[in-house]
Write an enzyme that holds these catalytic residues in place. Structure first.
Site, short mmCIF file in Angstrom:
data_model
loop_
_atom_site.label_atom_id
_atom_site.label_comp_id
_atom_site.label_asym_id
_atom_site.label_seq_id
_atom_site.Cartn_x
_atom_site.Cartn_y
_atom_site.Cartn_z
N HIS A 42 4.81 -0.39 -7.52
CA HIS A 42 6.05 0.12 -8.12
C HIS A 42 7.12 -0.97 -8.10
CE1 HIS A 42 9.45 3.06 -8.64
NE2 HIS A 42 10.07 2.16 -7.88
N GLU A 43 7.26 -1.66 -6.99
CA GLU A 43 8.28 -2.71 -6.90
C GLU A 43 7.97 -3.88 -7.84
OE1 GLU A 43 10.98 -2.04 -5.61
OE2 GLU A 43 10.30 -0.22 -4.59
N HIS A 82 9.12 -3.10 -11.28
CA HIS A 82 10.53 -3.39 -11.51
C HIS A 82 10.73 -4.85 -11.91
CE1 HIS A 82 12.43 0.34 -10.59
NE2 HIS A 82 12.03 0.39 -9.34
N GLU A 126 13.40 4.39 -12.72
CA GLU A 126 12.45 4.77 -11.68
C GLU A 126 11.20 5.41 -12.27
OE1 GLU A 126 12.42 3.95 -8.60
OE2 GLU A 126 14.39 3.00 -8.71
#
Length: 308
Positions: free
Chosen positions: A130-131, A134, A202
């Site tokens: 997930h990071e 980003h 998100e």
């Protein structure tokens, strides 16, 4: 697209600083605010990532310090088509993580010791994917710059309290009422800036992270566990720096203070529901039974538990 959004954000913040400067000190205050805002914007672009990492006491690690965790990030970075970011660990009992950096070539990921000691391998993999999403989506530029600037906007309220209102003629007649308004408006402006950039970001990173790791339900399970822990394990550094809350995968603030105005994350339940739908699209199964944490005693001892 995010580079354009960052430019618009910076321009808007210059205008806000000018308005606040004028309210506090008239034309002189506006001129000082202009110089300050231009310098702050330049500093934020080049150094905000270092500031955020420093705020949270993050320490950089390499493969020798934590080979399994480092290798995980390296493999996920290849899956995402990204250069290897710098890897940091924060000595913090609350499980959480964030990414920072102005572009993929100058990026970093940071995980708390609580994340590494309490979640399973697959869950940590989902969180770090997930990071990395980003970073690939170039969210980190606007996330990190906003963290720096939102804190500065809130700081303007304190400046208004100490330096405004003493000279009614100088501050254009706003007087003490105007100063009190700025004390209220500045934190709200910071909150609105964050809310404007956070929600869809998100969901997009959850989807991309699920694709990078191939384990959407592991990410869903991690979100549930981190969200639950965030209500019981206080993150002291995040409470001291609430303007950085939007950077974390789950809001790290306890919600017991007015600082929870900085909460900008979508509801965890909605994110989990979206990930279940993604899992169905990918042919995923229900979450696996939870295993113990990846190692005992923190990130410096990677050869215990499921990592070994």
């Amino acid at each position: 697209m995010n580079v354009m959004r960052t430019g618009i954000l910076l321009a808007g913040l210059v205008a806000l600083f000018l308005a606040v400067g004028y309210a506090i000190g008239g034309q002189t205050g506006m001129l000082i605010a202009l110089v300050f805002s231009v310098g702050m914007n330049a500093f934020a672009y080049w150094n905000s990532d270092k500031m955020v990492l420093s705020m949270h006491g993050a320490r950089q690690i390499d493969r020798a310090a934590s080979p399994d965790f480092y290798d995980m990030i390296e493999r996920l970075s290849r899956n995402a088509g990204l250069p290897m970011p710098k890897v940091y660990v924060m000595d913090n009992p609350q499980p959480n993580a964030f990414a920072t950096g102005r572009d993929p070539e100058h990026a970093a990921v940071a995980a708390t010791s609580g994340l590494l000691s309490s979640l399973s391998y697959d869950e940590i993999e989902g969180v770090m994917a997930h990071e990395l999403a980003h970073i690939r989506n170039r969210d980190t530029l606007i996330m990190t710059v906003t963290a720096t600037i939102a804190g500065a906007i809130s700081m303007l309220g304190n400046f208004a309290f100490f330096f405004g209102g003493g000279d009614r003629d100088r501050n254009g007649g706003l007087g003490m009422i105007g100063t009190l308004l700025m004390i209220i408006v500045a934190p709200l402006a910071a909150m609105l800036v964050q809310m404007a950039i956070s929600r869809t970001r998100e969901y997009s990173a959850d989807r991309a992270g699920a694709e990078i790791s191939g384990k959407p339900m592991a990410l869903a399970s991690a979100l549930a566990r981190i969200s639950n822990a965030a209500h019981h394990v206080e993150n002291d550094t995040a409470e001291a720096n609430p303007a950085t809350a939007h950077m974390f995968i789950i809001n790290p603030l306890s919600g017991r203070r007015m600082d929870n105005l900085f909460s900008t994350h979508p509801a965890t339940e909605n994110r989990i529901a979206a990930l279940k739908q993604i899992a169905g699209e990918m042919g995923g199964a229900a979450p696996q039974a939870q295993s113990s944490g990846p190692w005992s005693g923190g990130p410096a001892r990677p050869n215990k538990g499921p990592w070994g």
